[in-house]
Design an enzyme around this catalytic site. Structure first.
Site, short mmCIF file in Angstrom:
data_model
loop_
_atom_site.label_atom_id
_atom_site.label_comp_id
_atom_site.label_asym_id
_atom_site.label_seq_id
_atom_site.Cartn_x
_atom_site.Cartn_y
_atom_site.Cartn_z
N MET A 14 -4.14 -7.10 -7.45
CA MET A 14 -3.60 -8.17 -8.29
C MET A 14 -4.70 -8.99 -8.98
O MET A 14 -4.63 -10.21 -9.03
CB MET A 14 -2.71 -9.09 -7.43
CG MET A 14 -1.60 -8.36 -6.72
SD MET A 14 -0.46 -7.55 -7.85
CE MET A 14 0.56 -8.93 -8.29
N ASN B 44 1.65 2.98 -2.55
CA ASN B 44 1.00 3.91 -3.49
C ASN B 44 -0.28 4.49 -2.89
O ASN B 44 -0.58 5.67 -3.08
CB ASN B 44 0.71 3.21 -4.83
CG ASN B 44 1.94 3.13 -5.69
OD1 ASN B 44 2.35 4.11 -6.30
ND2 ASN B 44 2.57 1.96 -5.71
N LYS C 206 -16.62 -13.65 -10.10
CA LYS C 206 -16.11 -12.27 -10.15
C LYS C 206 -17.28 -11.29 -10.26
O LYS C 206 -17.30 -10.24 -9.62
CB LYS C 206 -15.18 -12.13 -11.35
CG LYS C 206 -14.40 -10.82 -11.39
CD LYS C 206 -13.62 -10.67 -12.69
CE LYS C 206 -12.41 -11.54 -12.78
NZ LYS C 206 -11.20 -10.90 -12.24
N GLY D 81 0.78 -1.24 0.00
CA GLY D 81 0.00 0.00 0.00
C GLY D 81 0.81 1.28 0.00
O GLY D 81 0.30 2.34 0.38
N ASN E 238 -4.72 2.39 -13.51
CA ASN E 238 -3.80 1.46 -12.85
C ASN E 238 -2.38 2.02 -12.93
O ASN E 238 -2.08 2.84 -13.81
CB ASN E 238 -3.85 0.10 -13.55
CG ASN E 238 -2.96 -0.93 -12.90
OD1 ASN E 238 -2.86 -1.01 -11.66
ND2 ASN E 238 -2.28 -1.74 -13.70
N HIS F 64 1.66 0.58 -13.09
CA HIS F 64 2.41 -0.66 -13.34
C HIS F 64 3.90 -0.34 -13.41
O HIS F 64 4.30 0.64 -14.06
CB HIS F 64 1.94 -1.28 -14.66
CG HIS F 64 2.61 -2.58 -14.96
ND1 HIS F 64 2.31 -3.74 -14.28
CD2 HIS F 64 3.59 -2.90 -15.83
CE1 HIS F 64 3.08 -4.72 -14.72
NE2 HIS F 64 3.86 -4.24 -15.67
C1 GRF Z 1 3.50 -1.27 -7.42
O1 GRF Z 1 4.78 -1.55 -7.91
C2 GRF Z 1 2.51 -1.09 -8.54
O2 GRF Z 1 3.08 -0.52 -9.69
C3 GRF Z 1 2.11 -2.51 -8.84
O3 GRF Z 1 2.04 -3.12 -7.57
C4 GRF Z 1 2.93 -2.47 -6.67
C5 GRF Z 1 2.16 -2.06 -5.45
O4 GRF Z 1 2.99 -1.54 -4.45
N1 GRF Z 1 0.89 -2.56 -9.61
P1 GRF Z 1 2.36 -0.88 -3.15
O5 GRF Z 1 1.44 -1.91 -2.52
O6 GRF Z 1 1.61 0.35 -3.57
O7 GRF Z 1 3.52 -0.56 -2.25
#
Ligand code: GRF
Length: 191
Positions: A92, A16, A67, A14, A109, A111
């Site tokens: 994920m 981000n 889903k 988390g 999203n 990535h």
């Molecule tokens: C990040 O590298 C993001 O780009 C990818 O998953 C990771 C999540 O990291 N989709 P965090 O949980 O936000 O630390």
């Protein structure tokens, strides 16, 4: 004007989520996170959400028959809270037609690669294994494919070392700034 209402979907650490929450708190984003959705009960992101006072919903997809079943519930929760944009941040799972249909062009999203190269869950390691020297991060609108959809922003870093942890940290630092930039574009409809 009302602040833009965000939902963040995450499955893991988390960082981000926290970067977005901090930007909302200190005014870099004229937005608020009104819901954190997590498909891994016990994930660290839930502790971070608690610290920031964000409402969270943790669920186990296995408890639902499909889903479509859990996404129907998520759509209802998002609509009840007046969510404008859904930000996937380490979520994920492939988003299905139920959620995509309800939030068309409103799900984004992040990535850790320069898409369309190195899609999937091991993007950084895959890029290292390939011998890449310019690494990066991409934000994009979400479609029904893995890490697919039109690109919004990218950031890059040249790295020729061999320490995957150091590289991962460099990439995460780019992510945290890039996501804020992208959400500002969404808020200002500049994409
Ligand atoms: C990040 O590298 C993001 O780009 C990818 O998953 C990771 C999540 O990291 N989709 P965090 O949980 O936000 O630390």
């Amino acid at each position: 004007m009302k602040r833009v209402r965000l939902a963040v979907f995450a499955s893991g650490s988390g960082s981000n989520y926290e970067a977005i929450a901090e930007a909302c708190a200190d005014g870099r984003l004229d937005a608020e996170i009104v819901l954190l959705v997590c498909d891994k009960p016990g994930a660290k992101v839930l502790e971070r959400a608690k610290r920031f006072g964000t409402e969270s919903f943790a669920f186990n997809p296995k408890d639902y028959e499909s889903k479509a079943a859990y996404e129907t519930l998520l759509v209802r929760m998002l609509q009840e809270r007046g969510v404008d944009f859904v930000c996937l941040a380490g979520y994920m799972r492939i988003v299905g037609p139920t959620l995509l249909g309800a939030f068309e062009q409103r799900i984004v999203n992040i990535h850790p690669s320069l898409l369309p190269s190195f899609k999937g869950a091991h993007a950084i390691q895959d890029a290292v294994d390939y011998g890449v020297k310019i690494f990066g991060v991409t934000t994009h609108f979400v479609d029904e494919t893995l890490d697919g959809g039109r690109i919004i922003d990218q950031g890059a870093v040249v790295y020729e070392g061999s320490d995957i942890e150091e590289l991962t940290n460099l990439i995460h630092n780019i992510e945290h700034k890039l996501y804020v930039k992208t959400i500002n574009k969404l808020i200002n409809k500049k994409y």
